[in-house]
Design a protein around this motif. Sequence first.
Motif, PDB file in Angstrom:
ATOM      1  N   SER A 228      43.076  40.998  36.286  1.00  0.00           N
ATOM      2  CA  SER A 228      41.938  41.101  37.212  1.00  0.00           C
ATOM      3  C   SER A 228      42.246  42.096  38.329  1.00  0.00           C
ATOM      4  O   SER A 228      41.368  42.850  38.756  1.00  0.00           O
ATOM      5  N   THR A 254      41.669  33.503  32.525  1.00  0.00           N
ATOM      6  CA  THR A 254      41.783  32.759  33.793  1.00  0.00           C
ATOM      7  C   THR A 254      40.546  32.984  34.669  1.00  0.00           C
ATOM      8  O   THR A 254      39.793  33.928  34.462  1.00  0.00           O
ATOM      9  N   ASP A 255      40.391  32.123  35.692  1.00  0.00           N
ATOM     10  CA  ASP A 255      39.211  32.203  36.566  1.00  0.00           C
ATOM     11  C   ASP A 255      39.079  33.569  37.232  1.00  0.00           C
ATOM     12  O   ASP A 255      37.983  34.098  37.358  1.00  0.00           O
ATOM     13  N   ASP A 256      40.224  34.128  37.673  1.00  0.00           N
ATOM     14  CA  ASP A 256      40.166  35.431  38.360  1.00  0.00           C
ATOM     15  C   ASP A 256      39.625  36.508  37.417  1.00  0.00           C
ATOM     16  O   ASP A 256      38.851  37.380  37.833  1.00  0.00           O
ATOM     17  N   ILE A 258      37.621  35.938  34.754  1.00  0.00           N
ATOM     18  CA  ILE A 258      36.196  35.636  34.527  1.00  0.00           C
ATOM     19  C   ILE A 258      35.361  36.137  35.708  1.00  0.00           C
ATOM     20  O   ILE A 258      34.298  36.720  35.543  1.00  0.00           O
ATOM     21  N   LYS A 259      35.887  35.954  36.914  1.00  0.00           N
ATOM     22  CA  LYS A 259      35.179  36.406  38.139  1.00  0.00           C
ATOM     23  C   LYS A 259      34.927  37.914  38.129  1.00  0.00           C
ATOM     24  O   LYS A 259      33.973  38.400  38.742  1.00  0.00           O
ATOM     25  N   GLU A 262      31.629  39.251  37.493  1.00  0.00           N
ATOM     26  CA  GLU A 262      30.636  39.156  38.557  1.00  0.00           C
ATOM     27  C   GLU A 262      30.874  40.286  39.563  1.00  0.00           C
ATOM     28  O   GLU A 262      29.955  40.929  40.032  1.00  0.00           O
ATOM     29  N   TYR A 294      37.702  24.067  24.112  1.00  0.00           N
ATOM     30  CA  TYR A 294      38.227  24.901  25.199  1.00  0.00           C
ATOM     31  C   TYR A 294      37.631  26.317  25.084  1.00  0.00           C
ATOM     32  O   TYR A 294      37.191  26.913  26.077  1.00  0.00           O
ATOM     33  N   SER A 297      34.224  26.394  26.304  1.00  0.00           N
ATOM     34  CA  SER A 297      34.117  26.305  27.770  1.00  0.00           C
ATOM     35  C   SER A 297      34.333  27.691  28.391  1.00  0.00           C
ATOM     36  O   SER A 297      33.678  28.052  29.359  1.00  0.00           O
ATOM     37  N   VAL A 298      35.227  28.485  27.810  1.00  0.00           N
ATOM     38  CA  VAL A 298      35.434  29.857  28.304  1.00  0.00           C
ATOM     39  C   VAL A 298      34.155  30.664  28.080  1.00  0.00           C
ATOM     40  O   VAL A 298      33.670  31.373  28.973  1.00  0.00           O
ATOM     41  N   ARG A 301      31.482  29.653  30.571  1.00  0.00           N
ATOM     42  CA  ARG A 301      31.740  30.142  31.939  1.00  0.00           C
ATOM     43  C   ARG A 301      31.393  31.630  32.040  1.00  0.00           C
ATOM     44  O   ARG A 301      30.810  32.079  33.029  1.00  0.00           O
ATOM     45  N   ILE A 305      28.311  33.391  34.260  1.00  0.00           N
ATOM     46  CA  ILE A 305      28.561  34.404  35.294  1.00  0.00           C
ATOM     47  C   ILE A 305      27.802  35.700  34.995  1.00  0.00           C
ATOM     48  O   ILE A 305      27.348  36.397  35.883  1.00  0.00           O
TER      49      ILE A 305
END
Length: 455
Positions: A228, A254-256, A258-259, A262, A294, A297-298, A301, A305
């Motif tokens: 990221s 990871t979340d970072d 995925i962010k 955005e 799992y 879920s990815v 998400r 976004i």
Amino acid sequence: MGLKKNPKLMSKKVFIKTFGCQMNEYDSNRIYESISKIGYKKTKICDEANCYILNTCHIRDKAKEKVYHEIGRVKKKFKFKQKPVVVVAGCVAQAENNEMIKREPYIDIVIGPQSYHKINDSILNHIKEKEKKEQTEFDTILKFDYFDKIRNNNSKVSTFLTIQEGCDKFCKFCVVPYTRGPEYSRSFYKIIEEAKQLVKNGSKEITLLGQNVNAYLYEEENSNFRLSDLIMALEEISELKRIRYTTSHPLDMTDDLIKCYEKSRKLAPFVHLPIQSGSNRVLKLMNRNHTVEYYLSVYERLKKINPKIEFSSDFIIAYPGETEEDFEETMKLVKKIKFVNSYSFIFSPRPGTAAFHLELINNNIAKERLKLIQNELFNYQRLKNKMTENKLVNVLVENKINNQNKFFGRTEHMTAVIFDGEKNIEGKIVPVLITSFNQNSLFGVVKLKKNIKAA
Ligand code: SF4
């Protein structure tokens, strides 16, 4: 040994044949930049080469035999000419090492992917001493230190940039942990430097590469850099228009990261995320270490976004132990996530992997399953392409097609587009009106602003 000391090397020609993935393409380019320092110039005519390099891939079936066939063809071509220095590089070289020189004495040098920094010396030693050399150590740090000092001159509109190599996950079917070695992440700063160089050369799209690209982790005393961070740093290079990365593992989404979908304006809304099977039982047999739930879920998400994101995947069909029910689970997943541009193959065992000795599923059953899944995947691909008919899509123009007034480019979702265009549009993102399509490509005509009546 430098050029100045070796004026005779000034006119040497090298022919490089590359099999396999984007990383091999990147490596071949870097190998060329290395050996150009000892006087080699690239040729597209195999017969005139003084050095023949075969950069091999171990992923496909019968990879090893294909290499020997290829060397056999080279041998014939040079039957009445002076033999070139013959180098076998890449993953087959790593897996087979010295055995290759023993079996085919026409081969002079066998060099694995983490030893490419030794290629110049190996070639020069061979010319001088006729020494046969096998270089298959995992010297990843030394390799990248060496190549960091050699400028990347690639000037293609869309280029690759390796940021990470190797894998620690050991899926039971996969050779990568054995051929590319353990996970290694290159210096964050060196990657940014190389990216800036590529953009200076004219590149507009960079695809960050790694066998496990989203496991990228560069650690310093006080800070860590992840994929990221790289994406957001590349975002700042103004002439760069698109950023992509491949290949990812679901566990490292990871979340970072995925962010980024955005935050980033340049990250293409397209995720290649291999799942291999839609059955939890098979995923366990493969040692994939995640479940279908799992993965979903990815997917959810990411879609939340940015709903524009499209997915592609890899599927191994008829993995040893896959039942009819397991296969149905995969079909269910394919129907749920409407993947585009996916790869699907019948399992084929790779020597040295944990799955090598497992009992194979009957070939007719395997073929039938592959047909079913490919029908589903390709139908959706065609449907998705059809949905673009009579619409404008944004295409990054990669090149003019030889001897035609047509251009080639890709949509943000990686679909190939062939279209009628105008002068000087290479490297630009242009709107193309889609007039027809097939399973893999779109066809149309460029509509620059002055031509657009109704968008
Ligand atoms: S995560 Fe990918 S590269 Fe690593 S072992 Fe599995 S399939 Fe191979």
